[in-house]
Enzyme design. Structure first.
Site, mmCIF file in Angstrom:
data_model
loop_
_atom_site.group_PDB
_atom_site.id
_atom_site.type_symbol
_atom_site.label_atom_id
_atom_site.label_comp_id
_atom_site.label_asym_id
_atom_site.label_seq_id
_atom_site.Cartn_x
_atom_site.Cartn_y
_atom_site.Cartn_z
ATOM 1 N N LYS A 1 0.873 -1.169 0.145
ATOM 2 C CA LYS A 1 0.052 0.187 0.057
ATOM 3 C C LYS A 1 0.914 1.480 0.030
ATOM 4 O O LYS A 1 0.774 2.203 -0.957
ATOM 5 C CB LYS A 1 -0.968 -0.010 1.225
ATOM 6 C CG LYS A 1 -1.872 -1.278 1.455
ATOM 7 C CD LYS A 1 -2.898 -1.445 2.584
ATOM 8 C CE LYS A 1 -2.114 -1.156 3.898
ATOM 9 N NZ LYS A 1 -1.443 -2.634 4.358
ATOM 10 N N ARG B 1 -9.773 0.728 8.527
ATOM 11 C CA ARG B 1 -9.316 -0.644 9.126
ATOM 12 C C ARG B 1 -10.444 -1.443 9.743
ATOM 13 O O ARG B 1 -10.352 -2.493 9.965
ATOM 14 C CB ARG B 1 -8.186 -0.642 9.994
ATOM 15 C CG ARG B 1 -6.990 -0.801 9.327
ATOM 16 C CD ARG B 1 -5.809 -0.647 10.267
ATOM 17 N NE ARG B 1 -4.771 -1.323 10.070
ATOM 18 C CZ ARG B 1 -3.685 -0.775 9.550
ATOM 19 N NH1 ARG B 1 -3.386 0.179 8.799
ATOM 20 N NH2 ARG B 1 -2.570 -1.718 9.484
ATOM 21 N N ARG C 1 11.951 -5.470 5.053
ATOM 22 C CA ARG C 1 11.679 -4.008 4.672
ATOM 23 C C ARG C 1 12.791 -3.043 5.302
ATOM 24 O O ARG C 1 12.713 -3.242 6.677
ATOM 25 C CB ARG C 1 10.167 -3.524 5.172
ATOM 26 C CG ARG C 1 9.929 -2.005 5.071
ATOM 27 C CD ARG C 1 8.429 -1.591 5.054
ATOM 28 N NE ARG C 1 7.906 -2.256 6.024
ATOM 29 C CZ ARG C 1 6.525 -2.358 6.417
ATOM 30 N NH1 ARG C 1 5.766 -1.703 5.409
ATOM 31 N NH2 ARG C 1 5.805 -2.741 7.229
ATOM 32 N N ARG D 1 11.140 -0.894 11.306
ATOM 33 C CA ARG D 1 10.083 -0.632 12.067
ATOM 34 C C ARG D 1 10.199 -1.841 13.126
ATOM 35 O O ARG D 1 10.508 -2.674 12.998
ATOM 36 C CB ARG D 1 8.782 -0.717 11.157
ATOM 37 C CG ARG D 1 8.328 0.711 10.697
ATOM 38 C CD ARG D 1 7.117 0.592 9.752
ATOM 39 N NE ARG D 1 6.014 -0.244 10.451
ATOM 40 C CZ ARG D 1 4.870 -0.368 9.441
ATOM 41 N NH1 ARG D 1 4.821 0.270 8.411
ATOM 42 N NH2 ARG D 1 3.847 -1.128 10.018
ATOM 43 N N ARG E 1 -0.996 -8.420 13.645
ATOM 44 C CA ARG E 1 -1.210 -7.689 12.485
ATOM 45 C C ARG E 1 -2.172 -8.358 11.369
ATOM 46 O O ARG E 1 -3.382 -7.987 10.929
ATOM 47 C CB ARG E 1 -0.035 -7.069 11.803
ATOM 48 C CG ARG E 1 0.362 -5.944 12.606
ATOM 49 C CD ARG E 1 2.062 -5.628 12.331
ATOM 50 N NE ARG E 1 2.106 -5.069 11.014
ATOM 51 C CZ ARG E 1 3.112 -4.821 10.573
ATOM 52 N NH1 ARG E 1 4.363 -5.309 10.830
ATOM 53 N NH2 ARG E 1 3.347 -3.895 9.321
HETATM 54 P P1 AP5 Z 1 4.975 -1.712 1.824
HETATM 55 O O1 AP5 Z 1 4.419 -0.806 0.656
HETATM 56 O O2 AP5 Z 1 5.494 -0.934 2.926
HETATM 57 O O3 AP5 Z 1 3.475 -2.197 2.210
HETATM 58 P P2 AP5 Z 1 2.263 -1.735 3.188
HETATM 59 O O4 AP5 Z 1 1.003 -2.478 2.414
HETATM 60 O O5 AP5 Z 1 2.524 -0.328 3.327
HETATM 61 O O6 AP5 Z 1 2.639 -2.299 4.634
HETATM 62 P P3 AP5 Z 1 2.460 -1.743 6.077
HETATM 63 O O7 AP5 Z 1 3.174 -2.722 6.968
HETATM 64 O O8 AP5 Z 1 2.993 -0.457 6.101
HETATM 65 O O9 AP5 Z 1 0.780 -1.834 6.452
HETATM 66 P P4 AP5 Z 1 0.315 -2.086 7.842
HETATM 67 O O10 AP5 Z 1 -1.009 -1.885 7.223
HETATM 68 O O11 AP5 Z 1 0.610 -3.109 8.563
HETATM 69 O O12 AP5 Z 1 1.104 -0.857 8.427
HETATM 70 P P5 AP5 Z 1 0.444 0.772 8.981
HETATM 71 O O13 AP5 Z 1 1.713 1.745 9.052
HETATM 72 O O14 AP5 Z 1 -0.661 0.959 8.097
HETATM 73 O O15 AP5 Z 1 5.700 -2.921 1.320
HETATM 74 C C1 AP5 Z 1 6.200 -3.960 2.157
HETATM 75 C C2 AP5 Z 1 7.659 -4.354 1.712
HETATM 76 O O16 AP5 Z 1 7.395 -5.180 0.624
HETATM 77 C C3 AP5 Z 1 8.586 -3.201 1.454
HETATM 78 O O17 AP5 Z 1 9.833 -3.741 1.643
HETATM 79 C C4 AP5 Z 1 8.469 -2.984 -0.458
HETATM 80 O O18 AP5 Z 1 9.688 -2.505 -0.879
HETATM 81 C C5 AP5 Z 1 8.041 -4.501 -0.648
HETATM 82 N N1 AP5 Z 1 7.149 -4.416 -1.771
HETATM 83 C C6 AP5 Z 1 6.062 -3.827 -2.082
HETATM 84 N N2 AP5 Z 1 5.344 -4.183 -2.936
HETATM 85 C C7 AP5 Z 1 6.200 -5.204 -3.455
HETATM 86 C C8 AP5 Z 1 5.908 -5.941 -4.718
HETATM 87 N N3 AP5 Z 1 5.311 -5.710 -5.464
HETATM 88 N N4 AP5 Z 1 6.823 -7.079 -5.174
HETATM 89 C C9 AP5 Z 1 7.850 -7.132 -4.016
HETATM 90 N N5 AP5 Z 1 8.207 -6.334 -3.075
HETATM 91 C C10 AP5 Z 1 7.130 -5.474 -2.730
HETATM 92 O O19 AP5 Z 1 0.068 0.423 10.416
HETATM 93 C C11 AP5 Z 1 1.133 0.161 11.420
HETATM 94 C C12 AP5 Z 1 0.148 0.106 12.810
HETATM 95 O O20 AP5 Z 1 -0.437 1.280 12.977
HETATM 96 C C13 AP5 Z 1 -0.971 -0.834 12.876
HETATM 97 O O21 AP5 Z 1 -0.477 -2.429 13.116
HETATM 98 C C14 AP5 Z 1 -1.801 -0.193 13.998
HETATM 99 O O22 AP5 Z 1 -1.258 -0.487 15.331
HETATM 100 C C15 AP5 Z 1 -1.793 1.235 13.582
HETATM 101 N N6 AP5 Z 1 -2.701 1.649 12.836
HETATM 102 C C16 AP5 Z 1 -2.563 2.189 11.458
HETATM 103 N N7 AP5 Z 1 -3.822 2.540 10.833
HETATM 104 C C17 AP5 Z 1 -4.463 2.290 11.663
HETATM 105 C C18 AP5 Z 1 -5.902 2.334 11.603
HETATM 106 N N8 AP5 Z 1 -6.745 2.786 10.492
HETATM 107 N N9 AP5 Z 1 -6.855 1.653 12.712
HETATM 108 C C19 AP5 Z 1 -6.416 1.331 13.796
HETATM 109 N N10 AP5 Z 1 -4.988 1.125 13.919
HETATM 110 C C20 AP5 Z 1 -4.030 1.710 12.941
#
Ligand code: AP5
Length: 217
Positions: free
Chosen positions: A13, A89, A128, A163, A174
């Site tokens: 994402k 979410r 990552r 992270r 997660r």
């Molecule tokens: P990346 O693009 O970083 O993946 P992502 O989907 O953004 O993953 P996240 O871990 O950031 O998502 P998340 O939803 O767990 O975390 P968030 O920060 O929202 O890609 C991942 C890796 O793969 C990278 O190294 C990239 O280079 C590689 N890659 C990408 N695409 C690729 C491809 N096509 N092929 C190969 N490699 C690829 O949330 C973190 C925490 O915050 C949550 O756990 C929660 O505690 C809190 N939080 C955030 N939002 C909320 C909410 N709305 N409600 C409640 N709690 C929340």
């Protein structure tokens, strides 16, 4: 155009949001990034959510809805297209987003589900790393920097971080949160006629191509 990128942790994402920001001048609204910023600047809210995030659990709806409301009310962002990354979410967040958009005369155009199987997610999350200067996201194997320890995007040297929640234990929590609380949104947006799907297992460019095809339809 306002879109949601929906998918499990590591689906890509953030990676695709960064590209859309650069290529389409859209605004990325990542609740994860907002919470991490609150945490590193040491605000009371940031301190409160730190342990919840590290364990891989969801922060309360009230906090994240408040963060999004603040951004959508920012007059500097008027007229821009939003990418909701990691929000909503839960069903309560989805309802709140609908109400916020309505109240501002905005609408949602696409919800793009990024499908990736769990085995690939483990490899993506554990490999990552991120530039702490500009936020560019890399991967040990699939997207290394061109020059060792130098950010391709901003040129910062040795500014990379990993992270705290990018470990197998937190990832398990997660993923559970994703399947329990977030995956019902797939049906929710399907019923509203807004859902599209991309194969998140493809290369970064292939996924980008599928998203472009949806946005230019
Ligand atoms: P990346 O693009 O970083 O993946 P992502 O989907 O953004 O993953 P996240 O871990 O950031 O998502 P998340 O939803 O767990 O975390 P968030 O920060 O929202 O890609 C991942 C890796 O793969 C990278 O190294 C990239 O280079 C590689 N890659 C990408 N695409 C690729 C491809 N096509 N092929 C190969 N490699 C690829 O949330 C973190 C925490 O915050 C949550 O756990 C929660 O505690 C809190 N939080 C955030 N939002 C909320 C909410 N709305 N409600 C409640 N709690 C929340």
């Amino acid at each position: 155009m306002n879109i949601i990128l929906l998918g499990p942790p590591g689906a890509g994402k953030g990676t695709q949001s960064h590209r859309l920001v650069a290529e389409r001048d859209m605004i990325q609204l990542s609740t994860g990034d907002m919470l991490r910023a609150a945490r590193s600047s040491g605000t009371a809210m940031g301190k409160r959510v730190a342990a919840v995030m590290d364990a891989g659990n969801l922060v309360t709806d009230e906090i994240v809805i408040g963060l999004i409301d603040e951004q959508l009310s920012n007059p500097a962002l008027d007229g821009k297209g939003f990418i909701f990354d990691g929000f909503p979410r839960t069903l309560a967040q989805a309802d709140a987003l609908g109400a916020l958009l309505d109240s501002k005369g905005l609408k949602l155009h696409h919800v793009i589900e990024m499908r990736v199987d769990d085995d690939a997610l483990v490899a993506r999350i554990t490999g990552r790393f991120t530039c702490s200067n500009c936020g560019a996201v890399y991967h040990d194997e699939t997207k290394p920097t061109k020059k060792h320890n130098v950010c391709d995007n901003c040129g910062a040297v040795e500014q990379f971080t990993r992270r705290k929640d990018d470990n197998e234990d937190s990832l398990r929590t997660r993923l559970l949160a994703y399947y329990r609380d977030t995956s019902p949104l797939i049906g929710y947006y399907y019923a509203k006629g807004l859902l599209d799907r991309v194969d998140g297992l493809g290369s970064i460019d292939a996924v980008a191509g599928e998203i472009d095809e949806i946005l230019t339809r």
